[in-house]
Design a protein around this motif. Structure first.
Motif, PDB file in Angstrom:
ATOM      1  N   SER A  70       0.854  -1.191   0.000  1.00 39.87           N
ATOM      2  CA  SER A  70       0.000   0.000   0.000  1.00 39.87           C
ATOM      3  C   SER A  70       0.887   1.237   0.000  1.00 39.87           C
ATOM      4  N   VAL A  71       0.493   2.213  -0.800  1.00 37.11           N
ATOM      5  CA  VAL A  71       1.223   3.481  -0.791  1.00 37.11           C
ATOM      6  C   VAL A  71       0.206   4.617  -0.672  1.00 37.11           C
ATOM      7  N   LEU A  72       0.726   5.756  -0.329  1.00 38.28           N
ATOM      8  CA  LEU A  72      -0.103   6.938  -0.158  1.00 38.28           C
ATOM      9  C   LEU A  72      -0.053   7.758  -1.444  1.00 38.28           C
ATOM     10  N   THR A  73      -1.189   8.240  -1.905  1.00 34.89           N
ATOM     11  CA  THR A  73      -1.168   9.146  -3.060  1.00 34.89           C
ATOM     12  C   THR A  73      -1.772  10.473  -2.607  1.00 34.89           C
ATOM     13  N   THR A 100       9.626   8.134  -2.839  1.00 38.94           N
ATOM     14  CA  THR A 100       8.508   8.902  -3.386  1.00 38.94           C
ATOM     15  C   THR A 100       8.714   9.108  -4.877  1.00 38.94           C
ATOM     16  N   TYR A 101       7.642   9.183  -5.615  1.00 35.53           N
ATOM     17  CA  TYR A 101       7.729   9.567  -7.019  1.00 35.53           C
ATOM     18  C   TYR A 101       6.456  10.299  -7.406  1.00 35.53           C
ATOM     19  N   ILE A 102       6.448  10.771  -8.619  1.00 38.13           N
ATOM     20  CA  ILE A 102       5.378  11.694  -8.997  1.00 38.13           C
ATOM     21  C   ILE A 102       4.620  11.216 -10.225  1.00 38.13           C
ATOM     22  N   SER A 103       3.336  11.420 -10.197  1.00 39.80           N
ATOM     23  CA  SER A 103       2.534  11.211 -11.386  1.00 39.80           C
ATOM     24  C   SER A 103       1.831  12.529 -11.655  1.00 39.80           C
ATOM     25  N   ALA A 104       2.051  13.080 -12.833  1.00 39.44           N
ATOM     26  CA  ALA A 104       1.397  14.356 -13.143  1.00 39.44           C
ATOM     27  C   ALA A 104       0.169  14.061 -13.970  1.00 39.44           C
ATOM     28  N   ASP A 105      -0.948  14.646 -13.565  1.00 37.70           N
ATOM     29  CA  ASP A 105      -2.193  14.313 -14.244  1.00 37.70           C
ATOM     30  C   ASP A 105      -3.028  15.581 -14.361  1.00 37.70           C
ATOM     31  N   GLY A 106      -3.187  16.065 -15.554  1.00 37.66           N
ATOM     32  CA  GLY A 106      -3.956  17.282 -15.751  1.00 37.66           C
ATOM     33  C   GLY A 106      -3.308  18.458 -15.024  1.00 37.66           C
ATOM     34  N   GLY A 107      -4.070  19.166 -14.243  1.00 33.93           N
ATOM     35  CA  GLY A 107      -3.552  20.357 -13.593  1.00 33.93           C
ATOM     36  C   GLY A 107      -2.761  20.063 -12.332  1.00 33.93           C
ATOM     37  N   ASP A 108      -3.011  18.880 -11.745  1.00 42.22           N
ATOM     38  CA  ASP A 108      -2.391  18.568 -10.473  1.00 42.22           C
ATOM     39  C   ASP A 108      -1.203  17.638 -10.636  1.00 42.22           C
ATOM     40  N   ALA A 109      -0.349  17.643  -9.627  1.00 40.87           N
ATOM     41  CA  ALA A 109       0.675  16.599  -9.557  1.00 40.87           C
ATOM     42  C   ALA A 109       0.259  15.684  -8.425  1.00 40.87           C
ATOM     43  N   CYS A 110       0.593  14.424  -8.562  1.00 39.55           N
ATOM     44  CA  CYS A 110       0.230  13.473  -7.531  1.00 39.55           C
ATOM     45  C   CYS A 110       1.499  12.830  -6.991  1.00 39.55           C
ATOM     46  N   ILE A 111       1.666  12.934  -5.692  1.00 40.85           N
ATOM     47  CA  ILE A 111       2.873  12.382  -5.073  1.00 40.85           C
ATOM     48  C   ILE A 111       2.552  11.004  -4.522  1.00 40.85           C
ATOM     49  N   ILE A 112       3.420  10.041  -4.835  1.00 41.91           N
ATOM     50  CA  ILE A 112       3.228   8.691  -4.310  1.00 41.91           C
ATOM     51  C   ILE A 112       4.301   8.448  -3.255  1.00 41.91           C
ATOM     52  N   LEU A 113       3.848   8.038  -2.092  1.00 40.16           N
ATOM     53  CA  LEU A 113       4.768   7.904  -0.962  1.00 40.16           C
ATOM     54  C   LEU A 113       4.599   6.550  -0.299  1.00 40.16           C
ATOM     55  N   ARG A 114       5.705   5.913   0.013  1.00 37.53           N
ATOM     56  CA  ARG A 114       5.626   4.707   0.829  1.00 37.53           C
ATOM     57  C   ARG A 114       5.985   5.161   2.241  1.00 37.53           C
ATOM     58  N   VAL A 115       5.014   5.081   3.134  1.00 33.73           N
ATOM     59  CA  VAL A 115       5.250   5.581   4.487  1.00 33.73           C
ATOM     60  C   VAL A 115       5.125   4.450   5.499  1.00 33.73           C
ATOM     61  N   ASP A 116       5.589   4.704   6.704  1.00 32.08           N
ATOM     62  CA  ASP A 116       5.570   3.613   7.679  1.00 32.08           C
ATOM     63  C   ASP A 116       4.197   3.392   8.314  1.00 32.08           C
ATOM     64  N   ARG A 117       3.368   4.454   8.443  1.00 32.30           N
ATOM     65  CA  ARG A 117       2.061   4.251   9.084  1.00 32.30           C
ATOM     66  C   ARG A 117       0.969   4.858   8.211  1.00 32.30           C
ATOM     67  N   ASP A 118       0.450   4.030   7.284  1.00 35.93           N
ATOM     68  CA  ASP A 118      -0.532   4.482   6.293  1.00 35.93           C
ATOM     69  C   ASP A 118      -1.708   5.252   6.881  1.00 35.93           C
ATOM     70  N   GLU A 119      -2.401   4.548   7.756  1.00 35.98           N
ATOM     71  CA  GLU A 119      -3.701   5.053   8.214  1.00 35.98           C
ATOM     72  C   GLU A 119      -3.553   6.369   8.961  1.00 35.98           C
ATOM     73  N   GLU A 120      -2.545   6.380   9.811  1.00 38.95           N
ATOM     74  CA  GLU A 120      -2.317   7.598  10.582  1.00 38.95           C
ATOM     75  C   GLU A 120      -1.979   8.759   9.648  1.00 38.95           C
ATOM     76  N   ALA A 121      -1.163   8.445   8.613  1.00 37.79           N
ATOM     77  CA  ALA A 121      -0.771   9.485   7.661  1.00 37.79           C
ATOM     78  C   ALA A 121      -2.001  10.040   6.954  1.00 37.79           C
ATOM     79  N   VAL A 122      -2.897   9.155   6.518  1.00 35.43           N
ATOM     80  CA  VAL A 122      -4.103   9.600   5.806  1.00 35.43           C
ATOM     81  C   VAL A 122      -4.912  10.524   6.713  1.00 35.43           C
ATOM     82  N   HIS A 123      -5.106  10.038   7.911  1.00 36.59           N
ATOM     83  CA  HIS A 123      -5.889  10.771   8.884  1.00 36.59           C
ATOM     84  C   HIS A 123      -5.335  12.181   9.098  1.00 36.59           C
ATOM     85  N   ARG A 124      -4.050  12.251   9.331  1.00 32.96           N
ATOM     86  CA  ARG A 124      -3.469  13.536   9.686  1.00 32.96           C
ATOM     87  C   ARG A 124      -3.302  14.459   8.477  1.00 32.96           C
ATOM     88  N   LEU A 125      -3.017  13.863   7.310  1.00 31.87           N
ATOM     89  CA  LEU A 125      -2.892  14.709   6.119  1.00 31.87           C
ATOM     90  C   LEU A 125      -4.254  15.269   5.721  1.00 31.87           C
TER      91      LEU A 125
END
Lengths: 136, 433
Positions: A70-73, A100-125
């Motif tokens: 699982s990775v964070l986008t 981390t790496y990047i996917s650019a799509d339309g107007g936005d850029a999307c950052i893909i991150l492999r983090v140690d605590r997925d759920e917490e990261a989602v919650h806090r971001l």
């Protein structure tokens, strides 16, 4: 904000990356984002695709070692300073990212991150106003 | 404990040795009269049957080598008229001509008897459905096991090697209980089974009769775990007959020779002198009863040790250890003598390393290069580069500390190494000679 990533072992040999991507293409799977890192003798190909479960099965049939993680986008604006805002935020909330790496799509850029605590990261971001892409 | 020929297999050693002596004397006379090559050899050495008074007098007889068989290609060492030969086999000639052997009707009977003994000693019986995954053809392995297993009444499935997915289908559909193959093919089948969603442990295969290539204890354990079976080894070579020369019983403390048909000795491979009982050296075998192509003191090149004490299974026939290697296979890498099996023992003990590896030797700046290619099969290693690098370092370190060898470790794509459904090619020697 969480999506599945496929990691594939790639031997650093002429044509190997083409062989693997050919298998993906022939099965009609679309690559949304990609990162290849290599040492002198081997590399790891990391992919975000539209159907990771199906790709995993196809790779297994073709006897290619692959794993799903699982990775964070996270979407950031396609403008100077957008990335640093995100990384600073991760630092603040003490989430470690491994790559981390990047996917650019339309107007936005999307950052893909492999983090140690997925759920917490989602919650806090999310709380900090970040969001994931509607579709990847 | 099951015996095919209990009286012979448990014969007191004194009686067995008397039988061997009588047969040896007969053999010397037989080859002297029927094989011009031996007539000449024996005359040069001044040996006649009368001069053989005890078994140790065998030391006066000159050795026979693979080169002798090749030099007399194809039928020069045959002791009977071609009309009496009912079967021909030949060993894979990796260089030049193959070595050819011929069997009389009597030889084929003896052969299946020897194989019947070892398969029963390993635990096979008429209740078994045995799939023979050796390639049929000139190679002795498949037909040797085939006739021996039929002799004990087992149901034989001659599926030959190759088409692995079909092999797995047959195993499933027929309820195969025993597998005849090389150890590396047995392991390969289990990998393919898992790829197509079949857990080999859920199949019925409970006995492995493995041969035709060496197998370290570590590899055997991996195969047993993969299949949930009891693995046994047997030994033979086409020059001597094929499989059936020796095989393990359920005690698995060495492979019992069929000593009434084969007389084993251990010699120093360098000097040719006979070594005292219990020492390790090259195995030399005299075929006591063969009619078609009998051999006196054939140098097998296999390095092993022989035990003469009676086995817990009751058999009195001597047992040989698994060969640690062939005197031919011993590698001298950067001045260190090492058998490929020693390298395998190190690698297979590392869980993330597949059972499949290849040793690649080369020359650079007049020096040996030593590389090991390892297939990356463990997907868990892919999360982090560090894991792959850690594995490389670990393998390097183990080889360094255990064998004193400094190897370059290459991680390669799974299933990318050269693989044979017969013997695995573990060593690629590209060195400039």
């Amino acid at each position: 904000m969480i999506t599945k990533q496929i990691s594939i072992f790639i031997e650093n040999r002429h044509g190997r990356l083409a062989e693997v991507t050919d298998i993906i293409a022939k099965n009609g799977i679309n690559i949304r984002a990609l990162s290849v890192a290599d040492t002198t003798s081997f590399g790891i190909l990391r992919l975000i695709v539209d159907d990771p479960e199906r790709l995993e099965g196809i790779l297994r049939e073709n006897r290619i070692t692959a794993s799903i993680t699982s990775v964070l986008t996270v979407c950031i604006g396609d403008k100077p300073g957008a990335l640093v805002d995100l990384l600073r935020k991760l630092e603040d909330i003490q989430i470690e990212y491994m790559y981390t790496y990047i996917s650019a799509d339309g107007g936005d850029a999307c950052i893909i991150l492999r983090v140690d605590r997925d759920e917490e990261a989602v919650h806090r971001l999310t709380a900090a106003g970040f969001r994931g892409p509607d579709k990847i | 404990m099951n015996f095919f020929q209990r009286d012979i297999e448990t014969m007191p050693r004194k009686e067995l040795e008397a039988l061997q002596l009588a047969r040896l004397r007969h053999l010397v006379d037989y080859v002297d009269r029927n094989v011009p090559f031996y007539h000449k050899r024996l005359a040069e050495a001044g040996v006649t049957a009368d001069k053989i008074k005890t078994l140790s007098d065998i030391q006066y007889i000159p050795y026979t080598t693979k080169a002798d068989i090749r030099d007399t290609y194809p039928f020069g060492l045959f002791a009977v008229d071609r009309k009496k030969i009912v079967r021909i086999h030949a060993s894979s000639g990796t260089t030049g001509k193959p070595t050819v052997v011929g069997y009389t009707k009597q030889d084929l009977d003896t052969w299946s008897e020897c194989v019947a003994r070892l398969t029963m000693a390993a635990g096979a019986s008429e209740d078994d459905i045995v799939q023979i995954c050796f390639g049929y053809g000139l190679f002795t392995g498949a037909l040797g096991l085939h006739y021996g297993l039929e002799k004990i009444g087992a149901t034989v499935v001659p599926s030959s090697s190759g088409n692995t997915e079909k092999q797995i289908m047959l195993m499933k559909d027929f309820g195969t209980t025993a597998l005849v193959s090389t150890p590396s093919y047995a392991y390969y089948i289990s990998e393919v089974a898992r790829d197509i969603g079949v857990d080999p442990r859920t199949l019925n295969v409970r006995l492995g009769l493995f041969g035709s290539e060496g197998c370290t204890p570590e590899m055997r354990q991996k195969i047993e775990e993969a299949w949930n079976l009891f693995a046994t080894d047997n030994y033979g070579m086409s020059e001597l007959m094929g499989p059936g020369v020796s095989g393990e019983c359920r005690e698995r403390c060495g492979m019992h020779f069929a000593e009434d048909h084969f007389l084993p000795e251990i010699i120093n491979p360098e000097t040719g002198e006979v070594l005292p009982r219990g020492e390790q050296g090259e195995l030399v075998v005299t075929t006591l009863t063969k009619e078609g192509i009998p051999l006196l003191r054939y140098r097998t090149k296999d390095i092993t040790r022989i035990h003469y004490d009676t086995c817990a299974c009751g058999r009195t026939h001597a047992r040989m250890d698994k060969p640690t290697g062939r005197s031919d296979d011993m590698l001298k890498i950067k001045g260190v003598n090492v058998f490929p099996s020693q390298i395998e023992s190190v690698l297979i003990a590392i869980p993330q390393v597949g059972a499949n590896y290849q040793i690649v030797l080369g020359t650079k700046n007049y020096m040996d290069t030593f590389e090991i290619n390892i297939e990356v099969t463990d997907a868990a290693l892919l999360d982090h580069y560090g894991e792959l690098e850690k594995l490389q370092k670990l393998v390097h370190h183990k080889l360094q500390t255990v064998l004193g060898l400094d190897a370059k470790i290459n991680l390669v794509q799974p299933r990318s190494l050269e693989r044979f459904q017969g013997k695995a090619r573990r060593v690629v020697d590209n060195r400039v000679k």
